[in-house]
Design an enzyme around this catalytic site. Structure first.
Site, short mmCIF file in Angstrom:
data_model
loop_
_atom_site.label_atom_id
_atom_site.label_comp_id
_atom_site.label_asym_id
_atom_site.label_seq_id
_atom_site.Cartn_x
_atom_site.Cartn_y
_atom_site.Cartn_z
N CYS A 1 117.20 -32.74 4.86
CA CYS A 1 116.36 -31.80 5.60
C CYS A 1 116.86 -30.37 5.41
O CYS A 1 117.94 -30.01 5.89
CB CYS A 1 116.37 -32.20 7.08
SG CYS A 1 115.72 -30.98 8.21
N CYS B 1 117.50 -28.28 8.57
CA CYS B 1 118.70 -28.74 9.27
C CYS B 1 119.92 -27.93 8.83
O CYS B 1 120.87 -27.75 9.60
CB CYS B 1 118.95 -30.23 9.03
SG CYS B 1 117.63 -31.28 9.68
#
Length: 166
Positions: A63, A66
């Site tokens: 991700c 993230c």
């Protein structure tokens, strides 16, 4: 009138709330999670943190947002931890080495847990990665934030401050 009452009773049977309390634990509070970065790997639950404000962040090593949210959450933990904030990063990936490398590279000290078999994920149903849930001191889901984009840090920090103040 009789039809209206029957209709309202029918609707009431299917109404629900996402709120839960520590006193009446909901399944998201009692789902076992395995800590990655504690000295023990004994399962814990979100319910272990009763009385704290939790920021539960569902994340993944693949991700990209993230990579931006993690340093921000680390800063929040350091800034508000003494006031009762506990950040918990939830991951369900099988490659534990990749997970450890990810959080180690960012110098993360907040709690990282493995959601074995995606049990918590199935209950909370995060919309995307990352998705963060702020759970108040009573165990209620007070705020849900899917994604992490420019400016979200201000919104999330303001929500954390607001919920800590209650």
């Amino acid at each position: 009138m009789k039809l209206k009452i029957i209709f309202l009773a029918f609707i009431g049977m299917f109404s629900f709330t996402k709120d839960a309390t520590w006193a009446t634990p909901n399944s998201y509070l009692m789902t076992p999670l395995v800590p990655f970065n504690l000295s023990t790997q004994a399962p814990i639950t979100l319910g272990n943190y009763a009385g704290k404000v939790l920021l539960v962040d569902f994340w993944a090593t693949w991700c990209l947002p993230c990579r931006v949210s993690f340093p921000f959450y680390e800063g929040l933990q350091k800034k508000y931890g003494a006031q009762g904030l506990q950040i918990i990063g939830v991951n369900n990936e099988d490659d534990m080495a990749a997970v450890k490398k990810f959080y180690t590279n960012f110098g993360i000290t907040f709690l990282i847990v493995k959601d074995t078999d995606n049990k918590l994920g199935k209950i909370m149903n995060p919309e995307k990665m990352p998705t963060s849930y702020i759970i108040d001191r009573k165990g209620n889901i007070a705020f849900v934030h899917p994604g992490f984009f420019s400016g979200d840090d201000v919104l999330i920090e303001n929500k954390v401050k607001e919920i800590l103040a209650k």
